[in-house]
Scaffold this motif. Structure first.
Motif, PDB file in Angstrom:
ATOM      1  N   VAL A 140       0.831  -1.206   0.000  1.00  0.00           N
ATOM      2  CA  VAL A 140       0.000   0.000   0.000  1.00  0.00           C
ATOM      3  C   VAL A 140       0.866   1.258   0.000  1.00  0.00           C
ATOM      4  O   VAL A 140       0.638   2.195  -0.770  1.00  0.00           O
ATOM      5  N   LEU A 141       1.900   1.270   0.852  1.00  0.00           N
ATOM      6  CA  LEU A 141       2.791   2.427   0.917  1.00  0.00           C
ATOM      7  C   LEU A 141       3.583   2.596  -0.379  1.00  0.00           C
ATOM      8  O   LEU A 141       3.728   3.717  -0.887  1.00  0.00           O
ATOM      9  N   ARG A 142       4.075   1.497  -0.892  1.00  0.00           N
ATOM     10  CA  ARG A 142       4.898   1.567  -2.099  1.00  0.00           C
ATOM     11  C   ARG A 142       4.110   2.130  -3.277  1.00  0.00           C
ATOM     12  O   ARG A 142       4.566   3.042  -3.964  1.00  0.00           O
ATOM     13  N   ARG A 143       2.915   1.584  -3.491  1.00  0.00           N
ATOM     14  CA  ARG A 143       2.139   1.981  -4.664  1.00  0.00           C
ATOM     15  C   ARG A 143       1.621   3.409  -4.574  1.00  0.00           C
ATOM     16  O   ARG A 143       1.666   4.163  -5.555  1.00  0.00           O
ATOM     17  N   LEU A 154      -6.839  12.425  -3.673  1.00  0.00           N
ATOM     18  CA  LEU A 154      -6.993  11.309  -4.604  1.00  0.00           C
ATOM     19  C   LEU A 154      -6.492   9.994  -4.023  1.00  0.00           C
ATOM     20  O   LEU A 154      -6.414   8.994  -4.722  1.00  0.00           O
ATOM     21  N   SER A 155      -6.159  10.001  -2.746  1.00  0.00           N
ATOM     22  CA  SER A 155      -5.571   8.830  -2.104  1.00  0.00           C
ATOM     23  C   SER A 155      -6.567   7.676  -2.057  1.00  0.00           C
ATOM     24  O   SER A 155      -7.736   7.860  -1.695  1.00  0.00           O
ATOM     25  N   PRO A 156      -6.143   6.452  -2.423  1.00  0.00           N
ATOM     26  CA  PRO A 156      -7.045   5.302  -2.297  1.00  0.00           C
ATOM     27  C   PRO A 156      -7.416   5.058  -0.845  1.00  0.00           C
ATOM     28  O   PRO A 156      -6.668   5.418   0.068  1.00  0.00           O
ATOM     29  N   ARG A 157      -8.553   4.436  -0.642  1.00  0.00           N
ATOM     30  CA  ARG A 157      -9.098   4.268   0.705  1.00  0.00           C
ATOM     31  C   ARG A 157      -8.128   3.538   1.626  1.00  0.00           C
ATOM     32  O   ARG A 157      -7.944   3.921   2.788  1.00  0.00           O
ATOM     33  N   GLU A 158      -7.477   2.476   1.099  1.00  0.00           N
ATOM     34  CA  GLU A 158      -6.590   1.694   1.973  1.00  0.00           C
ATOM     35  C   GLU A 158      -5.394   2.519   2.440  1.00  0.00           C
ATOM     36  O   GLU A 158      -4.923   2.372   3.574  1.00  0.00           O
ATOM     37  N   SER A 165      -4.356   6.026  10.638  1.00  0.00           N
ATOM     38  CA  SER A 165      -4.536   5.164  11.795  1.00  0.00           C
ATOM     39  C   SER A 165      -3.989   5.811  13.067  1.00  0.00           C
ATOM     40  O   SER A 165      -2.922   6.426  13.066  1.00  0.00           O
ATOM     41  N   ARG A 166      -4.724   5.648  14.147  1.00  0.00           N
ATOM     42  CA  ARG A 166      -4.311   6.192  15.442  1.00  0.00           C
ATOM     43  C   ARG A 166      -3.392   5.241  16.210  1.00  0.00           C
ATOM     44  O   ARG A 166      -2.858   5.608  17.254  1.00  0.00           O
TER      45      ARG A 166
END
Length: 438
Positions: A140-143, A154-158, A165-166
């Protein structure tokens, strides 16, 4: 696009990588460095025939460095040798148990943790479960965040859920590990950089996944060779390098960058890349007032001779203070060049503290160079460890690859969510993507 006049501020790895990429894209690039040499934290330190890496001695994600060299000219393999390490580091705990953490192997890491087993449970399985859980995090971070400029709108939900995240790393490690030693191993990269685990997002635990999956790498003779090769690459690409030139501020016209002010006069620019601590430039300082620099540790470079303990390239001695010994410097025949790093409540000389761990080399010292946290900040134009984690908001509060000032971009340790060559190298690639080819 047309050819742009671009001024890169800072000659550390982030500035060198940015300048090389932008010049290869066809732009007219000038790099400003206030010291008399390039490399920043990659510069070596030498005294009396001994040489030490001033900053990192290993790197993760070798593909980042390979991509940099390939995209700017000759492949890395034709310039220098980047070789894998079998061991990431050795951890010595206060209960006198020892973990030798293998590099780039899931099976080997599981076996190493199982050897610590003393009735405390299946440590290898616990460690494996923790690392495996970060596989999806890395993708997720890489892509969406590390390999392309992040646009929150425009960030994807994941990715939005992950960055928002807290959960902090302190809580995650307490939940996942009953054995304190596993928590110490997983948290080490952040503790040595001066972060409070209560303020580091849990997703940064992906570092353990990178160590296991891609391994640790080094260059024979020291990582300073990367800085030297990049300096040569700038000459090949026609970058103008001005050493001994301090950037005082960014020149603005109608709110947009049009140049850089130096003590020797103004340089015109269509775009500016800040590869130093933005607090040093008044035009950017107000944009990062919510962030703090990570404070470097105490460092002592020592040249030794005589009969010395046989240590691997990096040993972590857990406790307060935490000590790290790196043995990979170069020395005259019969000698050794070590770097000792101290983090925590260090109320005595680092060599005396080291002797308390039964590693006493005080009578073997031939030469010594001490560097305080302030020395390191002053030498490299800001903290080489980048921005201090202060919770999940730190992602939004730092700059990079773009900034609120039109025409100004940010690369380097202060423009990434983590320290080290991989994150800094990725930040330079993002800047090049944002500016684009001529």
């Amino acid at each position: 696009m047309t050819e742009l006049r671009i001024v890169v501020i800072g000659g550390g790895f982030g500035g060198l990588a940015s300048a090389a990429r932008l010049a290869k894209l066809g732009h007219q690039v000038t790099l400003l460095e206030r010291s008399t040499s390039l490399g920043g934290a990659l510069q070596p330190i030498s005294a009396d025939g001994f040489t030490w890496d001033a900053g990192p001695t290993t790197t993760l994600l070798p593909a980042v460095i390979r991509d940099l060299f390939r995209k700017t000219g000759r492949p890395l393999e034709r310039e220098l040798e980047l070789e894998p390490l079998e061991l990431i580091r050795e951890h010595r705990f206060e209960d006198r148990t020892v973990l030798r953490l293998p590099s780039g192997s899931r099976a080997a890491q599981i076996a190493a943790f199982d050897q610590l087993g003393d009735g405390a449970g299946d440590l290898g399985a616990s460690w494996s479960a923790y690392v495996d859980a970060h596989s999806e995090t890395w993708e997720v971070l890489r892509r969406g965040y590390l390999e392309q400029p992040w646009d929150p709108a425009l960030s994807p939900r994941e990715l939005t859920d992950l960055l928002g995240s807290r959960e902090m790393l302190h809580k995650r490690l307490r939940r996942d590990f009953k054995d304190e030693r596993l928590r110490l191993v997983a948290s080490h990269p952040f503790v040595i950089d001066g972060h409070d685990l209560r303020n580091v997002p849990a997703w940064m635990g992906v570092t353990s996944y990178l160590e296991q999956t891609f391994g640790a790498w080094t260059v024979p003779g020291g990582l300073s060779a990367i800085g030297t090769a990049l300096a040569d690459r700038l000459a090949t690409r026609g970058v103008t390098v001005e050493l001994g030139t301090t950037a005082l501020d960014i020149v603005l016209r109608d709110g947009r960058a049009v140049g850089v002010r130096t003590a020797n006069g103004d340089l015109d620019a269509d775009a500016v890349v800040c590869a130093i601590d933005p607090r040093r430039l008044p035009a950017l300082a107000g944009s990062v007032h919510r962030t703090m620099p990570a404070i470097p540790p105490v460092v002592a470079h020592v040249g030794l001779d005589g009969d010395l303990p046989d240590l691997p390239h990096e040993v972590v001695l857990h406790g307060d203070p935490m000590l790290v010994v790196r043995t990979g410097g170069t020395a005259p025949e019969g000698g050794a060049a070590w770097t000792i790093i101290g983090r925590g409540r260090l109320a005595e000389d680092v060599l005396r503290a080291l002797a308390r761990h039964k590693v006493d080399v005080r009578t073997h010292v031939v030469t010594r160079i001490d560097r305080s946290p302030r020395d390191l900040v002053d030498a490299w134009g800001g903290s080489p460890l980048g921005v201090l984690w202060q919770g999940r908001a730190t992602v939004r509060d730092r700059l990079g690859p773009t900034t609120p000032v039109p025409g100004v971009y940010a690369a380097g340790a202060h423009a990434t969510p983590g320290s080290g060559l991989p994150f800094v190298g990725l930040s330079a690639a993002l800047v090049a993507q944002e500016i684009g080819p001529a």
